[in-house]
Structure formats: C-alpha cells, structure tokens
Motif scaffolding. Structure first.
Motif, PDB file in Angstrom:
ATOM      1  N   PRO A 101      28.204  13.685  26.353  1.00  0.00           N
ATOM      2  CA  PRO A 101      28.086  14.670  25.260  1.00  0.00           C
ATOM      3  C   PRO A 101      29.438  14.954  24.601  1.00  0.00           C
ATOM      4  O   PRO A 101      30.467  15.017  25.264  1.00  0.00           O
ATOM      5  CB  PRO A 101      27.543  15.909  25.971  1.00  0.00           C
ATOM      6  N   THR A 102      29.403  15.144  23.294  1.00  0.00           N
ATOM      7  CA  THR A 102      30.617  15.455  22.548  1.00  0.00           C
ATOM      8  C   THR A 102      30.746  16.944  22.268  1.00  0.00           C
ATOM      9  O   THR A 102      31.722  17.376  21.656  1.00  0.00           O
ATOM     10  CB  THR A 102      30.647  14.679  21.216  1.00  0.00           C
ATOM     11  N   ARG A 103      29.753  17.716  22.680  1.00  0.00           N
ATOM     12  CA  ARG A 103      29.848  19.172  22.547  1.00  0.00           C
ATOM     13  C   ARG A 103      29.125  19.820  23.716  1.00  0.00           C
ATOM     14  O   ARG A 103      28.341  19.173  24.415  1.00  0.00           O
ATOM     15  CB  ARG A 103      29.280  19.649  21.211  1.00  0.00           C
ATOM     16  N   ASP A 104      29.417  21.097  23.942  1.00  0.00           N
ATOM     17  CA  ASP A 104      28.840  21.803  25.077  1.00  0.00           C
ATOM     18  C   ASP A 104      27.316  21.817  24.980  1.00  0.00           C
ATOM     19  O   ASP A 104      26.754  22.087  23.909  1.00  0.00           O
ATOM     20  CB  ASP A 104      29.345  23.245  25.122  1.00  0.00           C
ATOM     21  N   VAL A 105      26.675  21.556  26.114  1.00  0.00           N
ATOM     22  CA  VAL A 105      25.220  21.501  26.112  1.00  0.00           C
ATOM     23  C   VAL A 105      24.682  21.776  27.510  1.00  0.00           C
ATOM     24  O   VAL A 105      25.331  21.477  28.518  1.00  0.00           O
ATOM     25  CB  VAL A 105      24.725  20.116  25.616  1.00  0.00           C
ATOM     26  N   SER A 106      23.503  22.368  27.573  1.00  0.00           N
ATOM     27  CA  SER A 106      22.771  22.565  28.823  1.00  0.00           C
ATOM     28  C   SER A 106      21.383  21.958  28.634  1.00  0.00           C
ATOM     29  O   SER A 106      20.743  22.191  27.607  1.00  0.00           O
ATOM     30  CB  SER A 106      22.654  24.050  29.174  1.00  0.00           C
ATOM     31  N   VAL A 107      20.937  21.181  29.614  1.00  0.00           N
ATOM     32  CA  VAL A 107      19.654  20.492  29.500  1.00  0.00           C
ATOM     33  C   VAL A 107      18.849  20.687  30.781  1.00  0.00           C
ATOM     34  O   VAL A 107      19.381  20.604  31.888  1.00  0.00           O
ATOM     35  CB  VAL A 107      19.849  18.974  29.267  1.00  0.00           C
ATOM     36  N   THR A 108      17.568  20.967  30.612  1.00  0.00           N
ATOM     37  CA  THR A 108      16.631  21.007  31.732  1.00  0.00           C
ATOM     38  C   THR A 108      15.757  19.769  31.656  1.00  0.00           C
ATOM     39  O   THR A 108      15.217  19.442  30.592  1.00  0.00           O
ATOM     40  CB  THR A 108      15.752  22.272  31.673  1.00  0.00           C
ATOM     41  N   TYR A 109      15.642  19.044  32.774  1.00  0.00           N
ATOM     42  CA  TYR A 109      14.853  17.814  32.820  1.00  0.00           C
ATOM     43  C   TYR A 109      13.671  17.971  33.758  1.00  0.00           C
ATOM     44  O   TYR A 109      13.733  18.698  34.760  1.00  0.00           O
ATOM     45  CB  TYR A 109      15.692  16.647  33.343  1.00  0.00           C
ATOM     46  N   ARG A 110      12.606  17.244  33.463  1.00  0.00           N
ATOM     47  CA  ARG A 110      11.483  17.074  34.377  1.00  0.00           C
ATOM     48  C   ARG A 110      11.595  15.677  34.957  1.00  0.00           C
ATOM     49  O   ARG A 110      11.697  14.688  34.223  1.00  0.00           O
ATOM     50  CB  ARG A 110      10.145  17.249  33.659  1.00  0.00           C
ATOM     51  N   MET A 111      11.577  15.565  36.283  1.00  0.00           N
ATOM     52  CA  MET A 111      11.714  14.278  36.955  1.00  0.00           C
ATOM     53  C   MET A 111      10.400  13.899  37.608  1.00  0.00           C
ATOM     54  O   MET A 111       9.831  14.675  38.382  1.00  0.00           O
ATOM     55  CB  MET A 111      12.827  14.329  38.003  1.00  0.00           C
ATOM     56  N   ASN A 112       9.902  12.714  37.285  1.00  0.00           N
ATOM     57  CA  ASN A 112       8.683  12.185  37.893  1.00  0.00           C
ATOM     58  C   ASN A 112       9.050  10.987  38.755  1.00  0.00           C
ATOM     59  O   ASN A 112       9.522   9.973  38.246  1.00  0.00           O
ATOM     60  CB  ASN A 112       7.682  11.770  36.817  1.00  0.00           C
ATOM     61  N   SER A 113       8.872  11.123  40.057  1.00  0.00           N
ATOM     62  CA  SER A 113       9.192  10.054  40.982  1.00  0.00           C
ATOM     63  C   SER A 113       8.007   9.117  41.147  1.00  0.00           C
ATOM     64  O   SER A 113       6.860   9.504  40.890  1.00  0.00           O
ATOM     65  CB  SER A 113       9.589  10.631  42.348  1.00  0.00           C
ATOM     66  N   PRO A 114       8.246   7.865  41.593  1.00  0.00           N
ATOM     67  CA  PRO A 114       7.140   6.931  41.829  1.00  0.00           C
ATOM     68  C   PRO A 114       6.286   7.405  42.991  1.00  0.00           C
ATOM     69  O   PRO A 114       6.728   8.217  43.811  1.00  0.00           O
ATOM     70  CB  PRO A 114       7.855   5.617  42.153  1.00  0.00           C
ATOM     71  N   PRO A 115       5.031   6.920  43.092  1.00  0.00           N
ATOM     72  CA  PRO A 115       4.152   7.314  44.197  1.00  0.00           C
ATOM     73  C   PRO A 115       4.792   7.007  45.543  1.00  0.00           C
ATOM     74  O   PRO A 115       5.542   6.049  45.691  1.00  0.00           O
ATOM     75  CB  PRO A 115       2.897   6.462  43.961  1.00  0.00           C
ATOM     76  N   GLY A 116       4.479   7.833  46.535  1.00  0.00           N
ATOM     77  CA  GLY A 116       5.008   7.619  47.875  1.00  0.00           C
ATOM     78  C   GLY A 116       4.254   6.521  48.608  1.00  0.00           C
ATOM     79  O   GLY A 116       3.413   5.815  48.035  1.00  0.00           O
ATOM     80  N   ALA A 117       4.563   6.405  49.895  1.00  0.00           N
ATOM     81  CA  ALA A 117       3.969   5.338  50.699  1.00  0.00           C
ATOM     82  C   ALA A 117       2.448   5.450  50.741  1.00  0.00           C
ATOM     83  O   ALA A 117       1.745   4.457  50.836  1.00  0.00           O
ATOM     84  CB  ALA A 117       4.537   5.383  52.115  1.00  0.00           C
ATOM     85  N   GLY A 118       1.918   6.667  50.642  1.00  0.00           N
ATOM     86  CA  GLY A 118       0.477   6.850  50.684  1.00  0.00           C
ATOM     87  C   GLY A 118      -0.208   6.577  49.366  1.00  0.00           C
ATOM     88  O   GLY A 118      -1.432   6.624  49.276  1.00  0.00           O
TER      89      GLY A 118
END
Length: 198
Positions: free
Chosen positions: A27-44
């Motif tokens: 980033p070239t300027r001050d910023v705050s970001v909230t992300y949603r993270m989706n992980s791959p399915p687990g072993a089950g």
C-alpha cells in the motif's frame, strides 16, 4: 498455537500478496482491511467455516499489523527494518521471527513466476486489477488496487487442488493508530521453539 499463528500469517502475507505484479507491491497510503478467509475442506471433506483476518498498514512508517483468526496473537512486520515479531498479549511476550520467515513475508515476486493480467473487479466497494500467476511454488490469482492494496487472492500448492481464498469485506483508508503498530512496553522476549532432534 505459535506454529498455527505463524503459518496462517505467512500464508496471508507470503503466498497471497506475492501473487501479482502490479505497479505497487504494498500500500502507498495508510489503510486497514478486514478479510474473510475460506480454507479448503478438511480431511473429512467438510468445508471449514470462514474466518476473519485483519490487516493495518502505515505507509509513513512501513509497519504492518496482521491479526490472524483465533485471537491467539498478532504479527508486527517492519518492512523498512526487515523484521517481524509475533506479539502475544495474554503472555505479555514477543517472539522474533527467523530471518528466512521475515524474508518470505516481505519478498517481492517469486522467482520463476509468470503473470497474466486479467480484467478489473470491484471488491468491498473498491476497484482492483486481477492477475493470474504460475510459479514453482504454486499458482494463484489476486486482485490488487492501483495503490497496492490486496483485495482478493487465492493460492494453490504445486500439484495440489486445495485452494485458500482471502477476500476483503471492508477497506478503510486513513491514519492507523501508532499504538496498534507498536509492541507494548514491558513485554518479555521468548525464543522460537525448535523441532526436537531425532
């Protein structure tokens, strides 16, 4: 706990933002970001519930804070000093990241990477440019703004099908409180645990 926090942060900072070659790599300027993270399915085979990751960056100091999911601690990266520490408020302690980990988090474009620029998209009300990338470390896509803010990214390891997706849900431009980018006074220093020898 420490390994989980470190690996989550490294994935968010290394694998994802590095998967593009826009004009600005941070980033070239001050910023705050909230992300949603989706992980791959687990072993089950079941899909994991989405998790939240927060990032704040100060362009004037080059300091970046990352709060991974779980609330186990946070990472403070100083890009100008090329350092990174894990801060654990519950223990009132910090842990310096090894040089190799720091370099991975602050590296630019992966060696041997090739890029294909796609179109534009709007994520969290902000326009970004989409890129596809392939490299020995894996493949992925990312959508980055003209001023260097990562809004969406996915990463797939070599020969793998598991993909992790991170997408911004809120982007706020403006000064970041200096206290959020500073290790509190009085915190002790812990050593990074090493793997037991065999």
């Amino acid at each position: 706990m420490i390994r989980i926090l470190a690996s989550t942060t490294a994935l968010a900072l290394l694998a994802l933002p590095a998967m593009a070659q826009p004009t600005n790599m941070q980033p070239t300027r001050d910023v705050s970001v909230t992300y949603r993270m989706n992980s791959p399915p687990g072993a089950g085979g079941g899909a994991a519930a989405p998790q939240e990751l927060r990032m704040a960056f100060s362009a004037s100091t080059g300091r970046q804070r990352v709060d991974p999911p779980g609330g186990m601690g946070w990472m403070l990266i100083d890009r100008r000093a090329n350092t990174a520490v894990m801060v654990m408020d519950a223990q009132r302690a910090i842990m310096a990241m090894p040089p190799a980990t720091v370099a991975a988090m602050t590296q630019g474009v992966p060696a041997g990477a090739s890029f294909t620029r796609q179109g534009t998209a709007t994520v969290a009300g902000t326009t970004c440019t989409e890129w596809n990338m392939t490299a020995p470390q894996g493949s992925g896509t990312s959508c980055i703004t003209e001023d260097g803010v990562l809004l969406r990214a996915s990463a797939t390891p070599p020969g793998g099908t598991a993909t992790m997706v991170m997408e911004a849900t809120q982007v706020t431009y403006g000064p970041v409180d200096a206290a959020r980018l500073t290790v509190p006074e009085g915190y002790s220093t812990m050593q990074m645990p090493t793997a037991p020898s065999r």
